[in-house]
Scaffold this active site. Structure first.
Site, PDB file in Angstrom:
ATOM      1  N   CYS A  58       3.977  -0.288 -12.509  1.00  0.00           N
ATOM      2  CA  CYS A  58       4.331   0.662 -13.118  1.00  0.00           C
ATOM      3  C   CYS A  58       5.452   0.355 -14.122  1.00  0.00           C
ATOM      4  CB  CYS A  58       4.768   1.699 -12.398  1.00  0.00           C
ATOM      5  SG  CYS A  58       5.860   1.493 -11.013  1.00  0.00           S
ATOM      6  N   PRO A 101       3.279   4.501  -0.751  1.00  0.00           N
ATOM      7  CA  PRO A 101       2.760   5.676   0.317  1.00  0.00           C
ATOM      8  C   PRO A 101       1.457   5.923   0.573  1.00  0.00           C
ATOM      9  CG  PRO A 101       3.461   6.566  -1.924  1.00  0.00           C
ATOM     10  CD  PRO A 101       3.500   5.099  -1.997  1.00  0.00           C
ATOM     11  N   GLY A 102       0.271   5.292  -0.252  1.00  0.00           N
ATOM     12  CA  GLY A 102      -0.977   5.281   0.168  1.00  0.00           C
ATOM     13  C   GLY A 102      -1.833   6.173  -0.594  1.00  0.00           C
ATOM     14  N   ASP A 108      -0.757  -4.166  -6.074  1.00  0.00           N
ATOM     15  CA  ASP A 108      -0.023  -3.326  -6.756  1.00  0.00           C
ATOM     16  C   ASP A 108       1.524  -3.551  -6.503  1.00  0.00           C
ATOM     17  OD1 ASP A 108       0.453  -0.825  -8.751  1.00  0.00           O
ATOM     18  OD2 ASP A 108       1.139  -0.103  -6.861  1.00  0.00           O
ATOM     19  N   ALA A 162       0.677  -1.292  -0.038  1.00  0.00           N
ATOM     20  CA  ALA A 162      -0.013  -0.100   0.067  1.00  0.00           C
ATOM     21  C   ALA A 162       0.571   1.393   0.055  1.00  0.00           C
ATOM     22  CB  ALA A 162      -0.880   0.046   1.163  1.00  0.00           C
ATOM     23  N   ASP A 178       5.082  -9.033   5.268  1.00  0.00           N
ATOM     24  CA  ASP A 178       5.425  -9.396   3.609  1.00  0.00           C
ATOM     25  C   ASP A 178       4.328  -9.971   3.092  1.00  0.00           C
ATOM     26  OD1 ASP A 178       6.621 -10.578   1.384  1.00  0.00           O
ATOM     27  OD2 ASP A 178       7.792 -11.786   2.399  1.00  0.00           O
TER      28      ASP A 178
END
Length: 749
Positions: free
Chosen positions: A320, A186-187, A267, A184, A241
């Protein structure tokens, strides 16, 4: 395990042999300095050779693709959509700040008008060609810049890359969904998920929740700070983890059952070659080896995700990166071993206006020396530790067709002036083949509170589900304070309930503190569903933070009938349950409250003076309701925490939230940069001393926002700074990040 450790050591050695790590940050910033770092050349022959050969870019578009990668990434922002103030902020942006940009030139270059992202709902996301440097340094943009910084700090605006907004939208979240965000920090995506849970602001406690996880302990605190801006009782930050995140249990009608999530955001860590426009050091460091090393981890995380996904649930896998080894290869391997339990969702009709490329079905594997392999059988034995069978496309044409890999979507930078991105949406139709047997469900006696030292044997007797851990869970980073729920008969609550005339439906069982011994200084609140998770899994997971602060102990409060005053962070959650000590104020009263530190009662309207005349001193609620007939006034309700003294009335509202409300009311709050910098030059000791002198016994946590207000504007997608410890009065610890460690910024005020 040994191989991974060797890989990490080798990577560290390689980094030490290269240029100093500050190279990326330094490019462009210090070019005027004598002896500054040279400009990074945006060329990489291996990168071009690799992607030309794979053919992910349509014929005739290669030059446009490369040209886009060499251009700076446009700044993008997203307005927090669930809040009632979203329309007011959007109106303020369009009618005030965007209009001021018309016909504006900066350094001889005409500023393009910001444009909304056509595929993002309700015009809540915008992009502009203004770089961060221009925003920070141009006097013409100073007001706009301060607006962005201040609204970011109080959670009304988020700086977020455009393509990063796609995965949460494709999750199709509803307020009742149980959500896991596996990687998650940096949010920014987590914040989107929280917004979706609170789509209906009239429901203070949605039935759903978000569990946001990250393996990096330090980045978890960054994640906490991002999530806290949204003041939700439905978010929990944990530190694990992701590839081995534990199975959790919940109590369902007196039985322990395994928690399966309705939505999972996966992600995963990636090589990041889709971020070349903002991370220019990728040009120099890019190699196929990065993808080969990450493929296994990505597949393990994705596998763990679908194991914990509920049947009928949806998981979004995203990176990404443009590389099929990290994308289609992972999805194909996952689909193959699911044996029909998973399917790729067709999302071609979702997010209309978003330009996308379909997933590919054929690719090759290349080593960093440029050697290609088309099939696993071609890989020599000495390379089989680097290349794995799951990296290759499926050769069975029938199986390959059934996978529908073309339903994946890849975003190319030149199509809509964004970064590069990959997304796949998976639907779980049945349990995974290795999870066919349903976990055992046993009855157990409901507990008021989870013991701090859990007994392993007792846990087994109570039916703890899932395979036992292979080794004892290691705790990294800082030891967290415990989460202790208030017992039903706790004498602490009765004066609070009486003082504020709380509704009988108020869920007092959801109140918790962060201390087991001594005086309780803060009361926090979580939703019923998160309470269920906390009580049944305290020995399994490392919880970094959860809940919102709703009450703070006031040193002088007991003499007024209640030792706890209301906290602004949780007022919108508490307000529906409060039936006493509410004062309705007009817009002129609100302006006085927000612009003056401790105004006398005589300054307020006669109606307000009458209301407070017979009211006892202490904490109060100040409520503004818009008048629909006065269209020029603020048209959204405001709820503020206040304090009524003998002769004065004040608001306990953080600085940036004050500025937000004042802007929405049309009050000019702009300060010259020079004056702002002078005020910021105070040392931390001076600030703390000033705060200590503040009357009415404000708590340290409320005041420390003055020390950390700049942080949120500094947060970037990749930043991973170290937290700084600040002691709290209640013996706990608060973490914030100093500006000098942040990797990108809207700019320092």
């Amino acid at each position: 395990m040994g191989r991974r450790a060797r890989d990490r050591r080798r990577q560290q050695q390689q980094r030490q042999e290269r240029e100093p790590p500050s190279l990326t940050v330094s490019v462009g910033r210090f070019q005027g300095w004598a002896g500054g770092y040279p400009e990074i050349v945006k060329e990489n022959e291996l990168f071009e050779r690799y992607y030309r050969e794979l053919g992910i870019v349509p014929a005739g578009e290669w030059d446009d693709f490369m040209a886009a990668l060499r251009e700076p990434l446009p700044a993008t922002l997203r307005i927090t959509g669930y809040r009632s103030h979203a329309k007011e902020i959007l109106h303020c942006l369009k009618e005030k700040y965007f209009r001021e940009l018309q016909d504006l030139e900066v350094d001889g270059q005409k500023v393009e008008m910001p444009q909304s992202l056509s595929w993002y709902p309700e015009e809540l996301a915008w992009h502009t060609n203004l770089s961060r440097k221009i925003l920070r340094k141009s006097p013409q943009l100073e007001k706009f810049h301060q607006f962005l910084v201040s609204e970011t700090e109080c959670g009304n605006i988020s700086r977020q890359e455009a393509v990063s907004m796609i995965p949460p939208l494709l999750l199709n979240v509803n307020p009742h969904h149980k959500i896991l965000d596996m990687c998650a920090a940096p949010g920014s995506k987590t914040a989107q998920l929280i917004e979706m849970l609170h789509a209906d602001m009239n429901v203070p406690f949605p039935k759903g929740f978000v569990i946001a996880n990250d393996v990096d302990n330090k980045r978890c605190y960054l994640l906490v700070h991002q999530a806290k801006r949204l003041n939700s009782p439905c978010i929990m930050v944990v530190n694990h983890d992701a590839s081995s995140i534990p199975n959790l249990q919940i109590d369902v009608d007196g039985r322990k059952e395994v928690l399966f999530y309705d939505r999972i955001l996966c992600d995963v860590p990636c090589s990041g070659d889709g971020t070349m426009r903002k991370n220019i050091d990728v040009w120099k460091k890019w190699t196929t080896q990065n993808s080969l090393q990450l493929h296994g981890l990505q597949l393990r995380i994705a596998t763990r995700g679908v194991e914990q996904l509920a049947e009928g649930g949806r998981m979004v896998y995203s990176t990404c990166s443009l590389n099929p080894i990290e994308n289609e290869a992972v999805i194909a391997s996952l689909l193959e071993k699911s044996q029909g339990a998973l399917e790729l969702a067709d999302v071609s009709s979702e997010l209309p206006g978003l330009k996308r490329m379909p997933g590919i079905t054929n690719w090759k594997v290349m080593l960093k020396d440029g050697q290609w392999f088309e099939e696993w059988k071609d890989v020599p034995s000495n390379r089989q530790t680097q290349i794995r069978p799951t990296m290759f496309p499926i050769k069975d044409e029938e199986k390959l067709k059934a996978m529908n890999l073309e339903r994946c979507l890849r975003i190319l930078p030149h199509h809509q002036n964004t970064g590069g991105f990959f997304v796949a949406v998976l639907i779980k139709k049945s349990p995974m083949p290795w999870n066919k047997r349903q976990p055992k469900v046993t009855s157990f006696k409901r507990k008021m509170q989870e013991p701090q030292n859990s007994d392993t044997e007792q846990s087994k007797k109570e039916g703890v589900c899932g395979p036992p851990p292979s080794k004892k869970m290691k705790l990294f980073g800082f030891k967290e304070d415990p989460f202790v729920f208030l017992p039903e008969d706790d004498p602490l609550f009765l004066p609070i309930q009486k003082f504020y005339a709380l509704d009988p439906s108020f869920p007092k069982m959801n109140l918790l503190t962060r201390t087991q011994e001594g005086k309780k200084r803060q009361l926090y609140m979580v939703s019923k569903e998160l309470r269920n998770v906390l009580l049944n899994n305290s020995e399994k997971m490392k919880v970094i933070n959860t809940g919102i602060k709703v009450w703070s102990r006031n040193s002088d409060g007991e003499q007024f009938g209640c030792a706890f005053r209301l906290a602004q962070e949780g007022i919108y959650t508490l307000y529906p349950f409060i039936h006493a000590r509410i004062i309705n104020v007009c817009i002129e009263d609100v302006k006085i409250l927000l612009t003056q530190e401790n105004p006398f009662l005589s300054k307020f309207s006669s109606e307000t003076q009458k209301k407070v005349k017979d009211m006892a001193m202490g904490s109060i609620v100040l409520k503004y309701d818009p008048d629909p007939e006065k269209r020029d006034d603020l048209q959204c309700p405001i709820v503020l925490c206040g304090w009524q003294g003998k002769t004065s009335l004040r608001a306990f509202v953080p600085k940036n939230e004050r500025l937000h409300y004042l802007r929405m009311m049309g009050v000019e709050v702009f300060k010259a940069k020079r004056k702002e910098e002078e005020s910021e030059s105070k040392t931390e000791e001076e600030v703390q001393h000033r705060l200590a002198q503040t009357e009415e016994g404000m708590d340290v946590e409320d005041k420390e926002c003055d020390l950390v207000t700049k942080m949120e504007a500094e947060i970037g997608e990749e930043s991973s700074p170290s937290p700084v410890e600040v002691g709290r009065r209640d013996g706990g610890t608060t973490w914030f990040l100093p500006l000098r460690f942040c990797s990108w910024r809207w700019g320092v005020l």
